[in-house]
Design an enzyme around this catalytic site. Structure first.
Site, PDB file in Angstrom:
ATOM      1  N   ASP A   1      -0.370   4.960   1.148  1.00  0.00           N
ATOM      2  CA  ASP A   1      -0.499   5.967   2.145  1.00  0.00           C
ATOM      3  C   ASP A   1      -0.482   5.189   3.752  1.00  0.00           C
ATOM      4  OD1 ASP A   1      -0.935   8.394   1.061  1.00  0.00           O
ATOM      5  OD2 ASP A   1      -3.046   8.106   0.505  1.00  0.00           O
TER       6      ASP A   1
ATOM      7  N   ASP B   1       0.899  -1.219  -0.041  1.00  0.00           N
ATOM      8  CA  ASP B   1      -0.066  -0.017   0.074  1.00  0.00           C
ATOM      9  C   ASP B   1       1.139   1.283   0.055  1.00  0.00           C
ATOM     10  OD1 ASP B   1      -2.313   1.612   0.473  1.00  0.00           O
ATOM     11  OD2 ASP B   1      -1.879   1.586   2.657  1.00  0.00           O
TER      12      ASP B   1
END
Length: 251
Positions: A16, A14
């Site tokens: 953020d 991922d």
């Protein structure tokens, strides 16, 4: 085209809260370390953000290390040169647009910065404070939301009243809204179809209700060997790469 070496681990990250702080640039020290680590690895990105935002946060030489970037919850797939190789479509139901406007109007969080409903490939991102918020405003809303659970309440309402949609809490200020089944779990389906045999995923919202959970769900349904790690920020991701044996650290 998605190509996978079945003899190598597929590392999925991922962005953020995992490679970067929410909507911030990747730390230069971590970027240099990640670059060296990734040279012998098979890496992929799975993010709720669009490609432009990902480019703003992840340096070009690091992006170049990823075989594919799965943007917008996997609804847009980019190749290793940044070219678009797949896009999904999504139309916001009229009733949902009304509901989102009511949530925005009735929220007890009074600071509104604009850009509250953002259309992305195959999805909509909704934010009470708005995506124009700066880093301090985002942090303030995130702290408030942790106390009152506003985002989860909105997501629960959507999931209850719109059975063909799925809403999940993502990033630090927003909710990701997609068609049922069009979440990050698509990434696992694509990689498995391409011949993957082992996957290691790192995200910050891996539990039910979080926008990384689709990956965990699909991993558990698959025939893949897998491991997954829920982190509380890029410092924890950096530590994993340095010390965990699955990343070749801690030998």
């Amino acid at each position: 085209m998605i190509t996978v070496d079945p003899n190598k681990v597929c590392y999925i990250f991922d962005v953020d809260g995992t490679l970067t702080e929410p909507r911030q640039k990747m730390d230069s020290g971590f970027a240099n370390e990640f670059l060296l680590w990734s040279l012998t690895k098979q890496c992929f990105i799975a993010t709720g953000s669009d490609y432009r935002k990902t480019q703003e946060q992840v340096p070009w030489d690091i992006l170049d290390c990823f075989k594919n970037v799965f943007c917008c919850m996997g609804n847009e797939i980019r190749g290793d040169m940044g070219q678009t190789i797949h896009k999904s479509e999504f139309v916001l139901p009229e009733n949902l647009d009304y509901d989102l406007q009511q949530f925005l109007k009735n929220s007890k969080f009074t600071l509104k910065t604009g850009n509250h409903i953002e259309f992305r490939t195959g999805m909509v991102n909704f934010s009470i404070i708005g995506r124009n918020a700066d880093y301090e405003q985002r942090s303030f809303y995130n702290m408030w939301d942790r106390e009152v659970g506003e985002r989860q309440m909105i997501a629960d309402h959507i999931n209850k009243n719109y059975p063909t949609l799925n809403a999940s809490v993502g990033g630090s200020i927003s909710i990701d809204i997609i068609e049922e089944g069009q979440d990050k779990g698509q990434v696992i389906q694509h990689l498995e179809n391409a011949g993957a045999t082992k996957v290691v995923f790192v995200g910050d919202r891996c539990h039910p209700g979080g926008n990384d959970y689709g990956i965990i769900r699909e991993l558990e349904k698959s025939d893949l060997a897998f491991e997954w790690y829920n982190v509380n920020g890029p410092d924890e991701t950096r530590t994993l790469i340095r010390t965990n044996r699955v990343f070749d650290g801690g030998k």
